[in-house]
Structure formats: structure tokens, C-alpha cells
Design an enzyme around this catalytic site. Structure first.
Site, PDB file in Angstrom:
ATOM      1  N   TYR A   1       0.618  -1.121  -0.007  1.00 33.07           N
ATOM      2  CA  TYR A   1      -0.122  -0.118  -0.044  1.00 33.07           C
ATOM      3  C   TYR A   1       0.904   1.036  -0.274  1.00 33.07           C
ATOM      4  CZ  TYR A   1      -3.717  -3.792   1.221  1.00 33.07           C
ATOM      5  OH  TYR A   1      -4.315  -4.177   1.534  1.00 33.07           O
TER       6      TYR A   1
ATOM      7  N   HIS B   1      -6.122   1.618  -1.302  1.00 35.76           N
ATOM      8  CA  HIS B   1      -6.202   0.667  -2.045  1.00 35.76           C
ATOM      9  C   HIS B   1      -4.407   0.456  -1.702  1.00 35.76           C
ATOM     10  CE1 HIS B   1      -7.966  -2.038  -4.136  1.00 35.76           C
ATOM     11  NE2 HIS B   1      -7.611  -2.082  -5.562  1.00 35.76           N
TER      12      HIS B   1
ATOM     13  N   LYS C   1      -4.546  -3.740  -9.079  1.00 36.43           N
ATOM     14  CA  LYS C   1      -3.495  -3.677  -9.037  1.00 36.43           C
ATOM     15  C   LYS C   1      -2.486  -3.846  -9.730  1.00 36.43           C
ATOM     16  CE  LYS C   1      -5.212  -5.571  -3.995  1.00 36.43           C
ATOM     17  NZ  LYS C   1      -6.623  -4.960  -4.690  1.00 36.43           N
TER      18      LYS C   1
END
Length: 308
Positions: free
Chosen positions: A240, A248, A279
Site C-alpha cells: 500500500y 487501496h 493492482k
């Protein structure tokens, strides 16, 4: 308000795992050193609480080792600390500590009883106002009659019987003479006090054993990332850019050896998975050094699936 703990912070080693039991230590390490850990405390009889777990905080071996290397924490054998500490504790100090716990339990019970009485008095007041309003309304409707009918009196509210009479009688109930046997039991989150805040040398343990991914973990942590276990996404860590409560995660992190051959299908799958959950898929590893004193050279590669 939480206060900063005294350094080094003792990390309890119990049955192969690393725990923090002090809320001050947990908040301090999260704020100053980006260490989040995983809260695992729950109540067995209230499974709904599992959504919001509490203390203790379990640390990954990588987190524990990083803190020890920075001089922020030390690893203590908690079983030895408890056994030796309780045996060395004088009977007078032990009794004083038990009396303090008993006093806290009495105070908590009095507070709960006082809140119940306030709620009961408030409810009774509303019921009496409702009863008076009903009587006034009936008196107005029967103003032309000389005598009310026998069965026309307002019916008693069963709620009044439930609360046991009028508010004047109830308000006189107090909890000043509380029996200590009926007081709440207090379970402290930490054993310090009464045990000494600083463990002895024989209670300290060496550096935690960590997996080969530790250099990558330390490298990302030094870059300002908050790291947490990545098992639910099929990786080693989630990275993170800030506190997970506010950001997020940016990367699914997987470690690889410096000269390890990578399966192209695993790279494709990781890239697709990372992109599918918004991601990046990050692979990294450290170059093996012949001299352990040399600084480790860690390289990382981020893979994203284009066109998705």
C-alpha cells in the site's frame, strides 16, 4: 489518548508466533514505522464480532525482524517472562494488583448499573406522561357526564409493571453498596504492570527466522510502503502507498530468487490477476552476496496487463 511506549517494545513470542498486546505499541508502530500486522482478538461466544477483531496484534516474522534490526523492539519469550515474573512478584504486590483489578470491576459495574437506572427512569417518565395525557383526554371527552362509568378508567400500562412501579421509587435505587463478588471481572490486555516493563537478558530471543523474501519486504518498506499478508490474492504481500485504512493497495508482491527461472504462465497469470483487481503484479528479489556484510541489491519489476 494513546501514549508513546518505552523503547524497545517487547514483542511476545508464543508458540512460534509474534504478538503485540499493548494498544500504545500497536498505534505507535503503525504511525511511525508502517507496521500494520493482523488483529486476531475475538470473543468465542460472539462470532459476529469477527468483522471487527481486536488485540492482540499478530506480526509477520518479517515485521518482527525489521523492528528488531531498527532497534525499536526486542523479542521476548513470553512463557518464560510470565513464569519467572509471577514467581518473583512479592505477595504484597500481587495482592495490591488484584485489589486494583477488583476496584476497576466495581467501578465498571456501577457505571453500567447507573446507565440502566437512567434508562429505566427515562422510560418510566415517558410512560407516566403518556398515562397523564390519556387521562386528560378522557376527562375532556366526559366533561358532560356527572360520573364516569365504572369500567372507563384508563387501563394500566403493562410497561409500568415491567419496570416495577413509579419513577420516584425506582430512582431511589442506588448501587452504592455493591458486593465485590457481583462486580465485573477485568482481564488486562497486558501483564505490564505488575511484571517489569523491561525483560531480563535471559528472556530475550535472537532475531526471528524469516523467509527468503525478507530482503524484498525490507526494500519495499524502506520505500515507504505499508505491507500486509497477501494470501487472499495468491501472493506474499500486498503493498500500500499509505495506511491501508486510507489507500487501496497498489501491488501484489511475489518474491523470486536472483537466478530463479520464472514460468511465463505464472507471470501472465499474476499480471492478469493484478490488473483484474486494480493492482500491479510486482516481482522482486535480492542478489546473493558472498560477504553477508555487503548491502543487498534488490531489484523489482512491475507487470500490468495492457488492454484491460
Amino acid at each position: 489518548m494513546a501514549t508513546d511506549p518505552i523503547l524497545p517494545i517487547p514483542i511476545s513470542y508464543i508458540a512460534g508466533n509474534y504478538y503485540l498486546f499493548s494498544i500504545d505499541a500497536v498505534t505507535y508502530l503503525r504511525r511511525e514505522y508502517h507496521i500494520c500486522g493482523v488483529l486476531i482478538g475475538t470473543l468465542p461466544q460472539i462470532p459476529q464480532q469477527n468483522v471487527f477483531l481486536g488485540l492482540p496484534l499478530e506480526l509477520m516474522p518479517e515485521e518482527a525482524r525489521l523492528l528488531v534490526e531498527k532497534g525499536v523492539a526486542c523479542i521476548v519469550d513470553e512463557v518464560k517472562v510470565q513464569n519467572q515474573g509471577m514467581k518473583a512478584l512479592m505477595e504484597e504486590d500481587r495482592q495490591k494488583y488484584l485489589r486494583e483489578l477488583e476496584f476497576q470491576g466495581i467501578q465498571a459495574t456501577r457505571l453500567q448499573t447507573s446507565r440502566k437506572e437512567q434508562l429505566r427512569d427515562k422510560t418510566l417518565k415517558k410512560l407516566e406522561e403518556k398515562k397523564a395525557k390519556a387521562a386528560k383526554s378522557k376527562q375532556t371527552s366526559e366533561i358532560s357526564e356527572s360520573e364516569p362509568a365504572v369500567g372507563d378508567e384508563p387501563k394500566s400500562d403493562p410497561s409500568l409493571e415491567l419496570f416495577g412501579g413509579n419513577s420516584q421509587t425506582t430512582s431511589r435505587r442506588t448501587s452504592t453498596s455493591l458486593n465485590p463478588e457481583n462486580a465485573m471481572g477485568i482481564t488486562p490486555a497486558t501483564a505490564r504492570p505488575p511484571l517489569p516493563a523491561e525483560p531480563s537478558a535471559e528472556q530475550l530471543l535472537p532475531l526471528p527466522q524469516v523467509p527468503s523474501s525478507y530482503p524484498l519486504f525490507a526494500h519495499l518498506h524502506a520505500g515507504g510502503y505499508f505491507l500486509s499478508p497477501g494470501l487472499r490474492f495468491g501472493c506474499q504481500y500486498l503493498a500500500y502507498p499509505g495506511d491501508p485504512l486510507r489507500f487501496h493497495s497498489h501491488f501484489l508482491v511475489a518474491s523470486a530468487e536472483w537466478d530463479e527461472e520464472l514460468d511465463l504462465m505464472e507471470i501472465v497469470a499474476g499480471g492478469r490477476l493484478g490488473t483484474g483487481v486494480k493492482k500491479g503484479f510486482l516481482i522482486g528479489g535480492a542478489e546473493k552476496k558472498e560477504d553477508p556484510a555487503d548491502a543487498e541489491n534488490v531489484r523489482t519489476f512491475s507487470i500490468e496487463w495492457a488492454g484491460m
